[in-house]
Design an enzyme around this catalytic site. Structure first.
Site, PDB file in Angstrom:
ATOM      1  N   GLU A  49       0.464  -0.947  -0.080  1.00  0.00           N
ATOM      2  CA  GLU A  49      -0.126   0.468  -0.006  1.00  0.00           C
ATOM      3  C   GLU A  49       0.900   1.248   0.064  1.00  0.00           C
ATOM      4  O   GLU A  49       0.858   1.983   1.101  1.00  0.00           O
ATOM      5  CB  GLU A  49      -0.845  -0.183   1.138  1.00  0.00           C
ATOM      6  N   GLU A 241      -5.156  -8.441   0.071  1.00  0.00           N
ATOM      7  CA  GLU A 241      -6.119  -7.992   1.815  1.00  0.00           C
ATOM      8  C   GLU A 241      -7.426  -8.123   0.869  1.00  0.00           C
ATOM      9  O   GLU A 241      -7.869  -7.331   0.126  1.00  0.00           O
ATOM     10  CB  GLU A 241      -5.394  -7.184   2.236  1.00  0.00           C
TER      11      GLU A 241
END
Length: 336
Positions: A49, A241
């Site tokens: 991320e 995720e």
């Protein structure tokens, strides 16, 4: 994952991700780790991320190092993109058969209203939130997220930097939880012409909410996968995720009946199956997360795990969602 938001504090004292030399330090690290582990590890995620840790750390200030400085943020974006591309080359030099990617936080962007201005703002937010670290790697350029074009000067983009950014990632990790609604705004401080959506309050207004306040919207995973599949010529994708925060605790029998989590994962997995049937090349799905854990600025207040953790003792109890998920994984499908 080579980096999940754990920059050494001595490097932060030097300027952190704002300091261009941090990219070189990271590349050295990537090479060293690959040399140590390449006989056992073949799948590598360079960053987890990058959009989140740069925006939250240098622009919004809710995560470490807690800065609120737009110029620092823009420089951090470019440093991280340089580190991503050069680390790819460093890993490849050490391990010719490695599969190398990054895990990008993504959310499909929909216009909040039915105006052309909102539709255009949603496209700019898509470019900013979903492509700021993907487009440089795959196409050697920054996406058109800003009204006046990418702020290359504020990013301190040097001569020949853009050519250096392009690398043939072997797989794209997608971390996804919900959708995002976007409206046009005349007062956006970043010059994007969008209504800034507070992190942690993102999402729509129709679906049910998790205990963290995020909208449950299974079509989000289908829409995002298909957008990336269409726009980038069917790349290999891993859902790195996907999950939800529900704070169910053990009952008198010691059973954790987190049936809302089962409904969440069922809905998103069904939507993921539709994307695969429609032609997306999705190779894996990773639920976030195996265990309740430390959730950054939320601390231990939000539980995403398939297993419940008693934090003082570290005792673990499999939730009903964990039992259900084990059956899904074993059968590669749903039984109930």
């Amino acid at each position: 994952s080579l980096f999940h938001w754990d920059l050494h504090h001595n490097l932060e004292y030097l300027g952190g991700c704002v300091y261009r030399d941090t990219a070189g330090r990271f590349v050295d690290y990537a090479g060293a780790v690959t040399r140590a582990l390449e006989d056992r590890v073949k799948d590598w995620m360079i960053f987890n991320e990058p959009h989140a840790f740069t925006a939250l750390g240098y622009l919004i200030g809710t995560h470490a190092p807690g800065r609120r400085d737009a110029d620092a943020y823009f420089r951090a974006v470019h440093t991280v993109n340089l580190a991503q591309s050069d680390a790819f080359r460093a890993i490849r030099a050490e391990s010719a058969d490695a599969r190398i990617g990054s895990a990008f936080s993504m959310s499909p962007c929909e216009p909040h209203g039915d105006t052309d201005a909102d539709a255009a703002a949603a496209e700019r937010w898509h470019a900013f939130a979903n492509l700021l670290y993907l487009e440089p790697a795959l196409n050697g350029r920054y996406p058109d997220a800003f009204l006046e074009g990418p702020p290359l000067e504020r990013m301190a983009v040097g001569r020949d930097d853009l050519e250096r950014l392009a690398v043939p990632l072997d797989l794209l990790g997608i971390n996804l939880y919900t959708r995002t609604l976007v409206a046009h705004s005349e007062t956006d401080l970043l010059g994007m012409g969008i209504h800034a959506i507070p992190i942690g309050m993102m999402g729509g207004e129709i679906g049910p909410k998790t205990d963290l306040g995020w909208e449950v919207w299974p079509d989000a995973i289908y829409d995002m996968i298909m957008r990336i599949t269409r726009d980038y010529d069917t790349p290999v994708i891993e859902i790195t995720e996907n999950g939800c925060a529900y704070n169910d605790a053990p009952d008198a029998r010691g059973v954790i009946g987190d049936y809302r989590r089962i409904d969440y994962h069922r809905g998103y997995l069904e939507a993921l199956g539709r994307a695969i049937e429609a032609g997306a090349d999705v190779r894996g799905y990773h639920a976030w997360s195996l265990l309740d854990n430390f959730e950054w600025s939320e601390g231990y207040s939000q539980r995403f795990g398939l297993a419940w953790v008693d934090f003082p003792s570290a005792r673990r109890v499999l939730k009903e969602s964990g039992r259900w998920y084990a059956r899904v994984a074993d059968q590669n499908g749903f039984d109930t």
